[in-house]
Design a protein around this motif. Sequence first.
Motif, PDB file in Angstrom:
ATOM      1  N   GLN A  75     129.548  15.851-102.926  1.00 14.87           N
ATOM      2  CA  GLN A  75     128.695  14.673-102.865  1.00 14.87           C
ATOM      3  C   GLN A  75     129.255  13.635-101.888  1.00 14.87           C
ATOM      4  OE1 GLN A  75     128.742  13.683-106.996  1.00 14.87           O
ATOM      5  NE2 GLN A  75     127.365  15.348-107.582  1.00 14.87           N
ATOM      6  N   GLN A  76     130.564  13.530-101.840  1.00 10.12           N
ATOM      7  CA  GLN A  76     131.190  12.609-100.888  1.00 10.12           C
ATOM      8  C   GLN A  76     130.839  12.987 -99.458  1.00 10.12           C
ATOM      9  OE1 GLN A  76     135.386  12.852-101.827  1.00 10.12           O
ATOM     10  NE2 GLN A  76     135.041  12.300-103.973  1.00 10.12           N
ATOM     11  N   PHE A  77     130.985  14.270 -99.142  1.00  8.18           N
ATOM     12  CA  PHE A  77     130.628  14.733 -97.797  1.00  8.18           C
ATOM     13  C   PHE A  77     129.144  14.481 -97.504  1.00  8.18           C
ATOM     14  CE2 PHE A  77     134.214  18.060 -98.002  1.00  8.18           C
ATOM     15  CZ  PHE A  77     135.046  17.301 -97.201  1.00  8.18           C
ATOM     16  N   ALA A  78     128.295  14.764 -98.492  1.00 12.80           N
ATOM     17  CA  ALA A  78     126.853  14.590 -98.298  1.00 12.80           C
ATOM     18  C   ALA A  78     126.511  13.139 -98.005  1.00 12.80           C
ATOM     19  CB  ALA A  78     126.092  15.088 -99.529  1.00 12.80           C
ATOM     20  N   VAL A  79     127.106  12.223 -98.741  1.00 16.72           N
ATOM     21  CA  VAL A  79     126.838  10.797 -98.538  1.00 16.72           C
ATOM     22  C   VAL A  79     127.283  10.362 -97.141  1.00 16.72           C
ATOM     23  CG1 VAL A  79     127.581   8.485 -99.250  1.00 16.72           C
ATOM     24  CG2 VAL A  79     126.853  10.147-100.975  1.00 16.72           C
ATOM     25  N   ILE A  80     128.460  10.806 -96.722  1.00 15.83           N
ATOM     26  CA  ILE A  80     128.984  10.422 -95.407  1.00 15.83           C
ATOM     27  C   ILE A  80     128.079  10.942 -94.293  1.00 15.83           C
ATOM     28  CG2 ILE A  80     130.884  10.821 -93.788  1.00 15.83           C
ATOM     29  CD1 ILE A  80     132.732  10.828 -96.331  1.00 15.83           C
ATOM     30  N   ALA A  81     127.699  12.211 -94.368  1.00 17.31           N
ATOM     31  CA  ALA A  81     126.852  12.794 -93.321  1.00 17.31           C
ATOM     32  C   ALA A  81     125.455  12.183 -93.333  1.00 17.31           C
ATOM     33  CB  ALA A  81     126.774  14.308 -93.497  1.00 17.31           C
ATOM     34  N   ALA A  82     124.915  11.924 -94.522  1.00 17.44           N
ATOM     35  CA  ALA A  82     123.571  11.356 -94.611  1.00 17.44           C
ATOM     36  C   ALA A  82     123.530   9.939 -94.048  1.00 17.44           C
ATOM     37  CB  ALA A  82     123.084  11.368 -96.056  1.00 17.44           C
ATOM     38  N   ARG A  83     124.562   9.174 -94.307  1.00 15.18           N
ATOM     39  CA  ARG A  83     124.588   7.815 -93.760  1.00 15.18           C
ATOM     40  C   ARG A  83     124.575   7.831 -92.235  1.00 15.18           C
ATOM     41  NH1 ARG A  83     128.927   4.783 -97.847  1.00 15.18           N
ATOM     42  NH2 ARG A  83     127.495   4.654 -99.638  1.00 15.18           N
ATOM     43  N   GLU A  84     125.308   8.763 -91.646  1.00 12.98           N
ATOM     44  CA  GLU A  84     125.287   8.868 -90.188  1.00 12.98           C
ATOM     45  C   GLU A  84     123.908   9.289 -89.705  1.00 12.98           C
ATOM     46  OE1 GLU A  84     127.445  11.148 -86.427  1.00 12.98           O
ATOM     47  OE2 GLU A  84     127.750  11.901 -88.470  1.00 12.98           O
ATOM     48  N   ALA A  85     123.320  10.296 -90.370  1.00 15.66           N
ATOM     49  CA  ALA A  85     122.010  10.789 -89.950  1.00 15.66           C
ATOM     50  C   ALA A  85     120.944   9.710 -90.080  1.00 15.66           C
ATOM     51  CB  ALA A  85     121.630  12.016 -90.777  1.00 15.66           C
ATOM     52  N   TRP A  86     120.969   8.978 -91.187  1.00  9.10           N
ATOM     53  CA  TRP A  86     119.968   7.931 -91.425  1.00  9.10           C
ATOM     54  C   TRP A  86     120.090   6.823 -90.376  1.00  9.10           C
ATOM     55  CZ3 TRP A  86     115.799   8.433 -94.163  1.00  9.10           C
ATOM     56  CH2 TRP A  86     115.052   7.311 -94.554  1.00  9.10           C
ATOM     57  N   SER A  87     121.318   6.439 -90.089  1.00  5.59           N
ATOM     58  CA  SER A  87     121.543   5.425 -89.046  1.00  5.59           C
ATOM     59  C   SER A  87     121.116   5.948 -87.683  1.00  5.59           C
ATOM     60  CB  SER A  87     123.022   5.027 -89.018  1.00  5.59           C
ATOM     61  OG  SER A  87     123.298   4.140 -87.960  1.00  5.59           O
ATOM     62  N   ARG A 180     103.483  16.733 -98.347  1.00  6.95           N
ATOM     63  CA  ARG A 180     104.177  16.126 -99.483  1.00  6.95           C
ATOM     64  C   ARG A 180     105.069  14.970 -99.084  1.00  6.95           C
ATOM     65  NH1 ARG A 180     107.566  20.154-102.791  1.00  6.95           N
ATOM     66  NH2 ARG A 180     108.054  18.178-103.818  1.00  6.95           N
ATOM     67  N   ALA A 181     105.488  14.905 -97.825  1.00  5.74           N
ATOM     68  CA  ALA A 181     106.428  13.873 -97.388  1.00  5.74           C
ATOM     69  C   ALA A 181     106.230  13.585 -95.912  1.00  5.74           C
ATOM     70  CB  ALA A 181     107.863  14.315 -97.651  1.00  5.74           C
ATOM     71  N   ASP A 182     106.620  12.398 -95.502  1.00  6.36           N
ATOM     72  CA  ASP A 182     106.650  12.035 -94.081  1.00  6.36           C
ATOM     73  C   ASP A 182     108.056  12.186 -93.510  1.00  6.36           C
ATOM     74  OD1 ASP A 182     103.918  11.297 -93.909  1.00  6.36           O
ATOM     75  OD2 ASP A 182     104.387   9.358 -94.812  1.00  6.36           O
ATOM     76  N   VAL A 183     109.064  11.970 -94.358  1.00  2.00           N
ATOM     77  CA  VAL A 183     110.465  12.051 -93.941  1.00  2.00           C
ATOM     78  C   VAL A 183     111.238  12.838 -94.998  1.00  2.00           C
ATOM     79  CG1 VAL A 183     112.558  10.751 -93.364  1.00  2.00           C
ATOM     80  CG2 VAL A 183     110.312   9.817 -92.751  1.00  2.00           C
ATOM     81  N   VAL A 184     112.093  13.752 -94.543  1.00  4.78           N
ATOM     82  CA  VAL A 184     112.937  14.527 -95.452  1.00  4.78           C
ATOM     83  C   VAL A 184     114.376  14.490 -94.952  1.00  4.78           C
ATOM     84  CG1 VAL A 184     113.396  16.770 -96.512  1.00  4.78           C
ATOM     85  CG2 VAL A 184     111.036  16.074 -96.059  1.00  4.78           C
ATOM     86  N   ILE A 185     115.281  14.111 -95.837  1.00  7.56           N
ATOM     87  CA  ILE A 185     116.719  14.203 -95.568  1.00  7.56           C
ATOM     88  C   ILE A 185     117.129  15.613 -95.978  1.00  7.56           C
ATOM     89  CG2 ILE A 185     118.999  13.314 -96.183  1.00  7.56           C
ATOM     90  CD1 ILE A 185     117.542  10.651 -96.924  1.00  7.56           C
ATOM     91  N   ALA A 186     117.502  16.440 -94.999  1.00  6.48           N
ATOM     92  CA  ALA A 186     117.686  17.869 -95.261  1.00  6.48           C
ATOM     93  C   ALA A 186     119.034  18.354 -94.742  1.00  6.48           C
ATOM     94  CB  ALA A 186     116.563  18.676 -94.609  1.00  6.48           C
ATOM     95  N   GLY A 187     119.578  19.349 -95.422  1.00 10.61           N
ATOM     96  CA  GLY A 187     120.833  19.936 -94.943  1.00 10.61           C
ATOM     97  C   GLY A 187     121.644  20.533 -96.062  1.00 10.61           C
ATOM     98  N   GLY A 188     122.962  20.499 -95.913  1.00 10.27           N
ATOM     99  CA  GLY A 188     123.807  21.112 -96.923  1.00 10.27           C
ATOM    100  C   GLY A 188     125.265  20.760 -96.774  1.00 10.27           C
ATOM    101  N   VAL A 189     126.033  21.193 -97.752  1.00 12.91           N
ATOM    102  CA  VAL A 189     127.423  20.768 -97.884  1.00 12.91           C
ATOM    103  C   VAL A 189     128.189  21.822 -98.669  1.00 12.91           C
ATOM    104  CG1 VAL A 189     126.797  19.492 -99.974  1.00 12.91           C
ATOM    105  CG2 VAL A 189     128.885  18.879 -98.757  1.00 12.91           C
TER     106      VAL A 189
END
Length: 413
Positions: A75-87, A180-189
Amino acid sequence: MGNTSGVVVTGLGATTPLGGDVPSTWSALLAGHSGVRALTDDWAEALPVRFAAAAAVDPAEVLPRVRLRRLDRTQQFAVIAAREAWSDAGEPEVDPVRLAVSVSSGIGGILTTLNQYDVFRERGWQRVSPFTVPMLMPNGPAGALGVEYGARAGTHAMVSACASSAESIGYGIDMIRGGRADVVIAGGVEASIHPLNIAAFASMRAMSTRNDDPERASRPFDRGRDGFVMAEGAGILVLESEEHARARGARIYAEAAGAGYSSDGYDMVLPHPEGEGAARAIEQSLRQAEVAPGDIAYANAHATSTPAGDVAETRAIRSALGDAAADRVVVSSTKSMTGHLLGGAGAVESIATVLALHHRQAPPTINIEDLDDGVAVEIIQDKSRDLPQGPLAALNNSFGFGGHNVALVFRHG
């Protein structure tokens, strides 16, 4: 509200054995650097495999201590990568009921499971963390991101071993295409560098044992390959309907054009020797993307550096593309540098595939000293390769124990 427009990639985030973000990871891939190192933990001395590809930047260097205690390492890795992707995507404004998460892990919070069991045995049930269950759940990374971003269109975790994150990206594409969605945060860890996991894979004879030369242990397509190298980290892509992305003036890396799936029905851990199921997944991805085989300029192979898998995959690529197209495509395995992120591999390799199209430069495969005679396609060796200008498409393959096959097609220009 339905949406029938195309699906595009507008944000990328990663933390890998090569770097704590996408720019550092991409630079290292192009330069042919290895992220594999000897393990310094005391327990490693008792194992037949004493090296791995640990994350270049530990989450403790990025997240506050209170946050770390409530999140498994996945979850730590996911949060770090998602924050970069979202930004990187420009922090898109989106109605929460049109925002979804599709993020997976092949093994889940295994470190929490094992560590908290040790706590239970040694100190009693009262000392077990109250956060244990949400930390060990395989859907924990997806759930953590769903909460962080307030996603209400759905939070999903597709578990298919080492194909997990590629399947999650494919599901994200399907969610947007299906309205179903306009935006999807997708990937893996994945975060599973632990003595039990290493011992289990080593017992299967699935891992390289080149303890005297860790950086050269991961050698896909080389005649002397002897198994994969365990790695950890995360890759996250922001997928968006083209209509939504263009309306807000987003920068678009590439189109996420298609996904194909199949299963081998052959063996729990061995791939079909002719790559029959893999070929069907590739063919399906091309059909969904409406891409001709000759449009594929680059393929990021799953190729893990195992004797059974690498050559079979090249046969699958050749079968799916046809001889003429297969003679033109160039192929590399970035696992030669990152090691194998298991459930996170497909996402990190999708990022590499997208950037190869975006920058028109494909990363190499390193550590090939003697190319296996059975390899049926052209492998990029040692140095990155320029890709042609004009409209191009690229392929990313991911396969998992249980016979899971996923192929993704990205398009640019």
